[in-house]
Scaffold this motif. Structure first.
Motif, PDB file in Angstrom:
ATOM      1  N   UNK A 343       7.560  14.811   5.259  1.00 43.65           N
ATOM      2  CA  UNK A 343       8.796  15.215   5.922  1.00 43.65           C
ATOM      3  C   UNK A 343       9.936  14.276   5.539  1.00 43.65           C
ATOM      4  N   UNK A 344       9.667  12.973   5.616  1.00 45.04           N
ATOM      5  CA  UNK A 344      10.764  12.041   5.345  1.00 45.04           C
ATOM      6  C   UNK A 344      11.081  12.006   3.849  1.00 45.04           C
ATOM      7  N   UNK A 345      10.112  12.269   2.999  1.00 48.26           N
ATOM      8  CA  UNK A 345      10.407  12.320   1.558  1.00 48.26           C
ATOM      9  C   UNK A 345      11.351  13.476   1.261  1.00 48.26           C
ATOM     10  N   UNK A 346      11.031  14.617   1.853  1.00 52.14           N
ATOM     11  CA  UNK A 346      11.878  15.795   1.652  1.00 52.14           C
ATOM     12  C   UNK A 346      13.290  15.506   2.162  1.00 52.14           C
ATOM     13  N   UNK A 347      13.352  14.826   3.324  1.00 54.46           N
ATOM     14  CA  UNK A 347      14.656  14.517   3.905  1.00 54.46           C
ATOM     15  C   UNK A 347      15.423  13.537   3.022  1.00 54.46           C
ATOM     16  N   UNK A 348      14.719  12.581   2.456  1.00 53.46           N
ATOM     17  CA  UNK A 348      15.390  11.580   1.620  1.00 53.46           C
ATOM     18  C   UNK A 348      15.921  12.231   0.345  1.00 53.46           C
ATOM     19  N   UNK A 349      15.154  13.161  -0.200  1.00 51.67           N
ATOM     20  CA  UNK A 349      15.624  13.866  -1.397  1.00 51.67           C
ATOM     21  C   UNK A 349      16.840  14.730  -1.066  1.00 51.67           C
ATOM     22  N   UNK A 350      16.863  15.251   0.149  1.00 52.18           N
ATOM     23  CA  UNK A 350      18.026  16.035   0.565  1.00 52.18           C
ATOM     24  C   UNK A 350      19.236  15.116   0.757  1.00 52.18           C
ATOM     25  N   UNK A 351      18.984  13.952   1.389  1.00 50.15           N
ATOM     26  CA  UNK A 351      20.084  13.037   1.681  1.00 50.15           C
ATOM     27  C   UNK A 351      20.725  12.539   0.389  1.00 50.15           C
ATOM     28  N   UNK A 352      19.908  12.297  -0.625  1.00 50.18           N
ATOM     29  CA  UNK A 352      20.471  11.858  -1.899  1.00 50.18           C
ATOM     30  C   UNK A 352      19.572  12.343  -3.037  1.00 50.18           C
ATOM     31  N   UNK A 353      19.963  13.428  -3.698  1.00 51.95           N
ATOM     32  CA  UNK A 353      19.107  14.000  -4.755  1.00 51.95           C
ATOM     33  C   UNK A 353      18.882  13.037  -5.919  1.00 51.95           C
ATOM     34  N   UNK A 354      19.672  11.983  -6.021  1.00 54.55           N
ATOM     35  CA  UNK A 354      19.470  11.035  -7.113  1.00 54.55           C
ATOM     36  C   UNK A 354      18.302  10.097  -6.841  1.00 54.55           C
ATOM     37  N   UNK A 355      17.768  10.120  -5.622  1.00 49.98           N
ATOM     38  CA  UNK A 355      16.615   9.279  -5.295  1.00 49.98           C
ATOM     39  C   UNK A 355      15.343  10.071  -5.549  1.00 49.98           C
ATOM     40  N   UNK A 356      14.412   9.416  -6.219  1.00 44.14           N
ATOM     41  CA  UNK A 356      13.155  10.088  -6.531  1.00 44.14           C
ATOM     42  C   UNK A 356      12.099   9.578  -5.549  1.00 44.14           C
ATOM     43  N   UNK A 357      11.230  10.454  -5.054  1.00 46.29           N
ATOM     44  CA  UNK A 357      10.166   9.964  -4.166  1.00 46.29           C
ATOM     45  C   UNK A 357       8.809  10.244  -4.796  1.00 46.29           C
ATOM     46  N   UNK A 358       7.867   9.401  -4.449  1.00 43.07           N
ATOM     47  CA  UNK A 358       6.504   9.549  -4.953  1.00 43.07           C
ATOM     48  C   UNK A 358       5.510   9.288  -3.826  1.00 43.07           C
ATOM     49  N   UNK A 359       4.255   9.692  -4.036  1.00 40.12           N
ATOM     50  CA  UNK A 359       3.238   9.448  -3.014  1.00 40.12           C
ATOM     51  C   UNK A 359       2.069   8.679  -3.588  1.00 40.12           C
ATOM     52  N   UNK A 360       1.616   7.711  -2.820  1.00 42.49           N
ATOM     53  CA  UNK A 360       0.464   6.916  -3.227  1.00 42.49           C
ATOM     54  C   UNK A 360      -0.193   6.370  -1.960  1.00 42.49           C
ATOM     55  N   UNK A 361      -1.482   6.061  -2.033  1.00 43.68           N
ATOM     56  CA  UNK A 361      -2.171   5.570  -0.838  1.00 43.68           C
ATOM     57  C   UNK A 361      -1.475   4.308  -0.307  1.00 43.68           C
ATOM     58  N   UNK A 362      -1.296   4.249   1.032  1.00 40.05           N
ATOM     59  CA  UNK A 362      -0.431   3.247   1.652  1.00 40.05           C
ATOM     60  C   UNK A 362      -0.867   1.807   1.518  1.00 40.05           C
ATOM     61  N   UNK A 363      -2.015   1.513   0.911  1.00 34.19           N
ATOM     62  CA  UNK A 363      -2.356   0.104   0.682  1.00 34.19           C
ATOM     63  C   UNK A 363      -1.863  -0.337  -0.684  1.00 34.19           C
ATOM     64  N   UNK A 364      -1.282   0.584  -1.440  1.00 33.02           N
ATOM     65  CA  UNK A 364      -0.644   0.308  -2.723  1.00 33.02           C
ATOM     66  C   UNK A 364      -1.546  -0.421  -3.707  1.00 33.02           C
ATOM     67  N   UNK A 365      -2.826  -0.210  -3.562  1.00 32.48           N
ATOM     68  CA  UNK A 365      -3.740  -0.749  -4.559  1.00 32.48           C
ATOM     69  C   UNK A 365      -4.098  -2.214  -4.391  1.00 32.48           C
ATOM     70  N   UNK A 366      -3.608  -2.857  -3.313  1.00 28.59           N
ATOM     71  CA  UNK A 366      -3.961  -4.265  -3.081  1.00 28.59           C
ATOM     72  C   UNK A 366      -5.228  -4.286  -2.234  1.00 28.59           C
ATOM     73  N   UNK A 367      -6.333  -4.684  -2.817  1.00 30.52           N
ATOM     74  CA  UNK A 367      -7.592  -4.598  -2.078  1.00 30.52           C
ATOM     75  C   UNK A 367      -7.887  -5.907  -1.369  1.00 30.52           C
ATOM     76  N   UNK A 368      -7.239  -6.094  -0.232  1.00 33.60           N
ATOM     77  CA  UNK A 368      -7.354  -7.393   0.422  1.00 33.60           C
ATOM     78  C   UNK A 368      -7.667  -7.266   1.902  1.00 33.60           C
ATOM     79  N   UNK A 369      -8.307  -8.314   2.397  1.00 35.03           N
ATOM     80  CA  UNK A 369      -8.403  -8.527   3.839  1.00 35.03           C
ATOM     81  C   UNK A 369      -7.257  -9.441   4.221  1.00 35.03           C
TER      82      UNK A 369
END
Lengths: 826, 543
Positions: A343-369
């Protein structure tokens, strides 16, 4: 009756098979979604549904009345039904199906346990009593901080301790179970022996053994899932945990005790007869009722897919060449794949079409405790499917400041610990009330208005307001401040480039870096909510994404890391900056972190991004508020105030809808879905197969994020269709057990799994529509089929229809994977 | 009647219950359609009740209104049928009515979002208004018969709230257990009222007090005193009649809060209202103290073993009520009022915030029970130190053994409590210094409140006794010993590996000393048909 060695082996095999059928359940402070049907993934969905219906009398689809409502409301159309009949390979035609839908549904109740048979009408229930005693004992055995006097040591392991405990317990007498202690003493005091002895004495028929054991353990399924979690964690560490077998032994021993102390032999014979004769297949009426429900479930899913497929086709074909040549975006914002991000990605693209959004798992690949300052245990901040590779602790940067903060935090927490002892101890609680109780007069009022929190925020407890902001993950620290704990801490400098390369690779980030790249983790705002972790980031094991995004940004902004990456031909432009941020999913505010470190040249871009995010928040809030029971706000500020109030309200059971509604997963370039509103029901993972030469990323996506999404999806599914068994019940009655283990509903009974009713239902209707996940991947058929063939978990999910798989072809066509193999135009 | 009402400012106290009653009379269909309005109006009614109470209390302090005064609105306190709708305006009423009004407003506010979306929310609010209205009449009642009737009506309303989820078998079970003891208690109090009415011809609390103070008490009054004590024991969930109180988590959390922070005090309230009569008897109070002491000790020990937050809170209530009855039994009426008020707001907050347990344990170092082993010597030294602080602070506030013999007991109780605070100080000097300061502060506040409450209720409640008989001295000594024992048990014994004896104690305590199952069986015998058709009768699989 003695058994031959092969029979003994059969019992052991049945025990192991039954224990594997239970899905793990993580404790409340790390509540992550798990697929409650995990142990059945190896069977086709429909076969599992038949088994549940026949053996434990539980449904795996919604009930017929609900489906009838969906048909009446037009949610399920004739076309959906017809298509569902084809896909189900059903013998019915459309008219026959419609007639069958109107038939009444009869449900038979299996009686495979003696305790159920012993339930009288005019006395306390024996089956309820057994569950209560077992649950109460487990709560004491596993308690994580509620009891001031923890369970003393009774023996070795769960079963043996229970055996000693129950030989003292006088409550069976109160239930008319006479001489229970005598019967108990004749049972072995080790779990596997006890199971063997118990089933032999009860004369459970061999071919009924597995069903019997499964029914027995499902009556205490909540704790079974908790012990399954203990096994999961132990196996992750390379160890072994057999507590689930102990629990099964306890439950079976109770049955044996009831049988042994039975004073009416005829009663017992009647039970054995019923166990022996319990049908091995559903009767014709019941079979038909189940079949119709399964067709209806499929029709419901087809109806949802129809809209998506049409939408995807409308988008036409992306022009791969043009995409890489597109102008550099002003900023890129990477959000978690969580459905709330859509929802917020769609809204951000609407707010400014020059901004690109992407999706990735929220730990961003850092495998840490991660170890917060002053804590004595670390918390995993990565998906539970993956083993942590690093341990990182929190600090304030320089060691002097960290030391000061730590000393103060310890002192304050020590004082509050002593105060808590004063409040709760058996000799002091009375004087506490008379000297300090009146203070709660003010606390009642301020908490009621949301001016104060009922208890301090755990992340900033014992810290001043400014101090919490000074703290963050410290990649360099070699051990936590104030501790002398050994082992490897931090992320070693020479490994950071590898971590960074892994992140960029799996995000599909090769070129076209914008000047500002926003890494947005997420967390929710909610107080007084035992299931709070369920609203935080699932990819961060039920924590907020803050620590993960800060670690990821620190690594990607490190000049040494960038130099190494450039050496490997993966250069990041010098003017690109990775900015960590936290998306508050309750209020849809995006808090930018560590902005003081942003290079001066990027300040205008930062202000621009901040503005766009604010606007996107406004758009998102209006979309979200429609689903919440909140008066329509007059303006943007009013909407924000209303949502912030919800997040602070101690009586609010629905601060937000979490992942309710989730139904689809996309691993495609954003260009494919950007023109669609996916209504906050889709997990969006960025994936461009043209950049994935060896399909390693595809393999990763299908075996990790897709599986996690399916787990979440099936958790919501199970909690909705079988709420009494797989859902957590009514939040109004929740009673937190074991400090932070889980909740009971009301007075006692089994530990409750899954999601609360209030998280799925708004009081009038189910807000979550239970649909199996529809997965859309853009990649060549052979590549996808290759992953399915190689990976057992993925294979089971696809072939056994625990999810629906679709493929987007280059020409914009959408194809459906047939469970048996092959692709068909959708 | 209107003119009569307007003539006395004490009539202000009737506004709260009257508004609540109006809300309870809203037709069900309207309430169901507008639950939010209902919730809002109950908050308004609660606030109105609170403001009226404060206004009258202020007038009374300024001397504009003489208190205590009994305003008879309807009926008569004496005669053949001594039932009157009357208001006893004194500082105790102001305290209790203010408290109940505030709680009603807070609970209504909480339930507005908490039960949002439930079809029965409007009905819930109606019954909440009904129950609160009746309970407000209980706390302002100036007439024993009115008190009995109001408490019976309160019980009926509470029963509806406890079975808010009507189809839940455990909820029905708890409500019936409560009904069983509640009606026994009501019968006892009604009998007491009849006995007093026949022998004295009046049921006004003020008149009963006057009679008792004159000293001419016949057997009827003595029997009535014992029945009142029985009422207090049954209604306050005292051992072994406490089972129902522990299981009210079958009702929505706000109902638990209302019960544990308000309605459960009816036993204590009637003892406070008739304390002159009980003092005249003497022995009944000692029985009350003994039952209270036993319950306080057992419940506090059982609480230590509890593993679920609401169960732990409920055991704590049982113990705290026992402690309050102990104070009443020792003649420390003023302290009992302090305990009642403070415990009420504390427990309401504890229930309403019970979902925060996980947050509490998520914070670093959040686990309770450090597992540190405490030696007998360390315990003894700590208790001695805290006793020194306590008795010094008592002396500073002018409380000495000579002026108040009960200091033996209450001083010991405070001392072992403060010791609990100081024990954490063994881990470091910096912490120890701060804990010492906290201890001084805590004891200071305690004795300040002790003195303050004595001043506020001067003339309404009997003052803290200045001398003790031999029997009372022995009782005080017993109390001191029990509390030292509790402290020793928890601090020293449970921090060691448990031997067979301690393991037995654990099992029996964790099972609540097995008092509940016989009661459950009794309920099945009394109401055999009630539970037959509820789902869950045969465990979860049947539902």
């Amino acid at each position: 009756m003695t058994r031959s060695p092969s029979q003994v082996k059969d019992i052991a095999a049945a025990v192991d098979a039954v224990c594997e059928r239970f899905a793990p359940f993580w404790p409340l402070d790390a509540m992550v979604a798990t697929n409650p049907y995990l142990g059945f993934a190896g069977q086709p969905f429909e076969q599992a549904a038949e088994y549940h219906r026949r053996i434990i009398g539980r449904p795996m689809t919604m009930n017929r009345d609900w489906f009838r409502e969906q048909i009446a409301a037009g949610r399920i159309t004739d076309a959906d039904l017809a298509e569902a009949l084809v896909r189900s390979r059903s013998g019915l035609d459309l008219d026959g199906l419609k007639a069958a839908i109107e038939e009444p549904v009869a449900v038979a109740v299996p009686q495979l346990l003696y305790s159920h048979m012993r339930d009288g009408r005019y006395r306390p229930s024996h089956s309820g009593y057994v569950v209560q005693q077992t649950s109460q004992f487990c709560a004491a055995y596993y308690d994580l901080g509620q009891a001031l006097w923890p369970l003393p040591r009774f023996g070795d392991g769960l079963y043996n301790s229970w055996w000693h405990y129950t030989s003292i317990d006088r409550s069976p007498g109160g239930m008319d179970i006479r001489n229970a202690d005598v019967a108990l003493r004749t049972l072995p005091d080790t779990p596997r022996e006890a199971i063997r002895a118990a089933v032999e004495r009860m004369e459970v028929p061999e071919d009924r053994l597995e069903d019997f054991l499964y029914v027995a353990l499902s009556t205490i399924g909540g704790w079974a899932s908790y012990t399954r979690y203990l096994r999961w964690v132990a196996e992750m560490d390379g160890g072994r945990n057999d507590d689930i077998v102990d629990l099964l032994a306890i439950r079976v021993a109770w049955e044996a005790l009831l049988v042994e102390t039975c004073e009416r032999p005829a009663h017992r014979a009647q039970w054995l007869q019923s166990l022996r004769c319990w049908p091995r297949a559903l009767g014709p009426e019941q079979g038909r009722a189940l079949e119709v429900n399964l067709v209806l479930q499929r029709a419901l899913e087809i109806g949802y897919q129809r809209g998506l497929v049409a939408g995807l086709r409308r988008g036409g074909e992306p022009r791969p060449a043009a995409m890489t040549e597109a102008p550099r975006p002003s900023a890129q914002a990477i959000f978690c794949i969580d459905v709330r991000s859509e929802v917020i990605r769609r809204a951000l693209e609407t707010a400014d079409p020059a901004i690109e959004t992407r999706g990735f798992a929220g730990f961003f690949g850092v495998m840490a405790e991660y170890r917060p300052l002053g804590a004595n245990r670390s918390r995993a901040h990565l998906p539970v499917l993956l083993p942590p590779r690093y341990r990182v602790c929190e600090s304030a940067g320089d060691s002097a400041r960290t030391g000061t903060l730590l000393a103060r935090r310890r002192r304050l927490l020590g004082l509050s610990g002593a105060w808590k002892q004063f409040k709760l101890s058996c000799a002091s609680c009375f004087s506490f009330v008379e000297s300090a109780g009146l203070l709660y007069f003010f606390k009642l009022v301020t908490d009621s208005f949301g001016w104060t929190r009922p208890v301090p925020d755990p992340d900033s407890a014992g810290l001043g307001r400014g101090d919490a902001a000074a703290l963050g993950p410290d990649l360099d620290a070699e051990h936590p401040a104030g501790g002398d704990e050994g082992g490897r801490w931090g992320i070693p400098r020479d490994e950071r480039a590898d971590v960074a390369a892994f992140m960029l690779e799996s995000m599909g980030f090769r070129s076209r870096f914008a000047p500002l790249v926003l890494l947005a983790g997420h967390g929710s705002s909610t107080v007084n909510n035992p299931q709070r972790a369920g609203l935080d980031c699932g990819a961060c094991a039920g924590q907020t994404g803050e620590a993960s995004v800060r670690m990821a940004a620190a690594i990607l902004n490190d000049p040494a890391v960038r130099a190494t990456l450039a050496g490997r031909g993966r250069s990041i432009p010098d003017d690109t900056w990775f900015l960590p941020a936290l998306h508050d999913t309750t209020t849809d505010e995006v808090r930018l972190l560590e902005t003081e470190a942003v290079p001066a040249g990027l300040r205008p871009a930062l202000d621009h991004l901040r503005h766009a995010l604010a606007r996107a928040g406004e758009i998102t809030r209006f979309e979200r508020l429609r689903l919440l029971d909140e008066p329509r706000p007059a303006d943007n500020a009013g909407a924000l105030r209303a949502l912030r109030r919800r997040g602070r309200d101690w009586s609010q059971l629905r601060p937000e809808w979490g992942l309710a509604g989730n139904a689809s997963f996309f691993a495609v370039p954003r260009a494919r879905t950007a023109h669609l509103s996916l209504e906050g029901r889709a997990f969006l993972h960025e994936y461009d197969w043209r950049q994935d030469t060896d399909f390693e990323v595809l393999k990763l996506i299908m075996s990790a994020p897709m599986v996690v999404a399916s787990w979440i999806n099936l958790q919501y599914y199970g909690s909705t269709v079988d709420h009494d068994r797989l859902g957590a019940g009514n939040k109004v009655l929740h009673n937190v057990v074991g400090g932070r283990i889980g909740v009971l509903e009301g007075n006692g009974g089994d530990l409750r799994l899954g999601l609360a009713r209030q998280s799925l239902h708004d009081g009038r209707r189910w807000v979550h529509e239970p649909l199996r996940l529809s997965v859309f991947i853009e990649a060549p058929a052979e590549a996808i089929d290759g992953v399915i063939a190689d990976n057992r978990t993925v294979h089971d999910l696809v072939v056994n229809e625990w999810l629906h798989l679709f493929r987007l072809a280059d020409d914009g066509e959408v194809l459906r994977r047939l469970p048996a193999g092959g692709w068909q135009r959708a | 009647m209107i003119a009569h009402l307007l003539s006395s400012p004490a009539a202000l106290l009737l506004l709260g219950p009257a508004l609540m009653l109006l809300l309870a009379a809203v037709p069900a269909a309207v309430a169901i359609r507008h639950p939010l309005v209902m919730g809002c109006l109950i908050q308004v009614a609660g606030l109105a009740g609170l403001l009226c109470t404060l206004a009258l209390a202020l007038l009374s302090v300024l001397g504009e209104v003489t208190t205590p005064v009994t305003l008879v609105v309807l009926g008569s306190d004496s005669g053949v049928f001594p039932l009157a709708l009357s208001v006893l305006a004194d500082s105790l009423t102001f305290t209790l009515l203010g408290l109940v009004s505030l709680l009603a407003a807070i609970i209504a506010r909480y339930s507005t979002n908490y039960l949002a979306g439930e079809a029965a929310q409007g009905i819930f609010f109606r019954w909440l208004a009904f129950t609160v209205s009746a309970f407000m009449l209980v706390v302002i009642a100036g007439n024993l018969l009115m008190f009995v009737i109001a408490i019976i009506v309160t019980g009926t309303g509470l029963n509806r709230l406890l079975t808010h989820y009507r189809r839940r078998l455990p909820a029905q079970m708890v409500a019936h257990k409560k009904l069983l003891f509640s009606r026994m208690a009501d019968a006892a109090l009604l009998t007491a009222a009849l006995l007093i009415a026949f022998s004295e011809g009046t049921l006004s609390f003020e008149a009963i007090a006057a009679t008792a103070e004159r000293g001419d008490t016949g057997w009827q009054l003595h029997l009535a005193a014992w029945l009142i004590v029985a009422y207090a024991i049954l209604k306050s969930g005292q051992f072994p009649f406490h089972g129902w109180l522990l299981q009210v988590m079958e009702a929505p959390t706000p109902v638990s809060a209302l019960l544990h922070a308000g309605i459960v005090y009816s036993g204590a309230i009637v003892v406070l209202r008739t304390h002159e009569l009980l003092l005249a008897d003497g022995f009944a109070l000692i029985a009350l103290a003994l039952v209270g002491l036993m319950t306080a000790a057992l419940a506090a020990l059982a609480m230590l073993t509890q593993t679920a937050i609401k169960s732990s809170l409920a055991w704590s209530t049982t113990g705290q009520l026992g402690f309050m009855l102990l104070e009443l039994g020792l003649g420390l009426f003023v302290l009992a009022v302090l305990h009642l008020v403070a415990h009420s707001v504390y427990k309401a907050h504890a229930f309403l915030s019970s979902g925060s347990m996980v947050d509490l344990l998520r914070a670093p170092g959040g686990k309770s029970g450090s597992g540190r082993r405490v030696t007998t010597l360390a315990w003894g030294a700590t208790v001695a130190l805290s006793a020194a602080i306590t008795f010094a602070m008592a002396a500073a506030w002018g409380v000495t053994l000579a002026s108040e013999p009960s200091l033996i007991a209450i001083g010991t109780i405070v001392a072992v409590a403060v010791a609990q605070l100081l024990l954490a100080g063994w881990s470091g000097a910096a912490l120890a210094v701060r804990l010492l300061l906290v201890s001084v502060l805590v004891t200071g506040v305690y004795f300040a409140l002790h003195k303050g409450f004595a001043a506020v209720y001067d003339g309404v409640l009997a003052p803290i006794p200045h001398e003790a008989t031999l029997g009372q001295t022995l009782l005080l000594g017993l109390v001191a010993l029990v509390f030292l024992g509790l402290s020793y048990f928890q601090t020293v014994l449970t921090s060691r590996p448990a031997g067979p004896w301690l393991r037995r104690v654990y099992v029996h305590l964790y099972n609540g000393l097995y008092t509940d199952l016989p009661v459950e069986r009794l309920v099945y015998r009394v109401w055999p048909a009630r539970f037959r058709d509820l789902p869950g009768r045969r465990g979860r699989l049947r539902s």
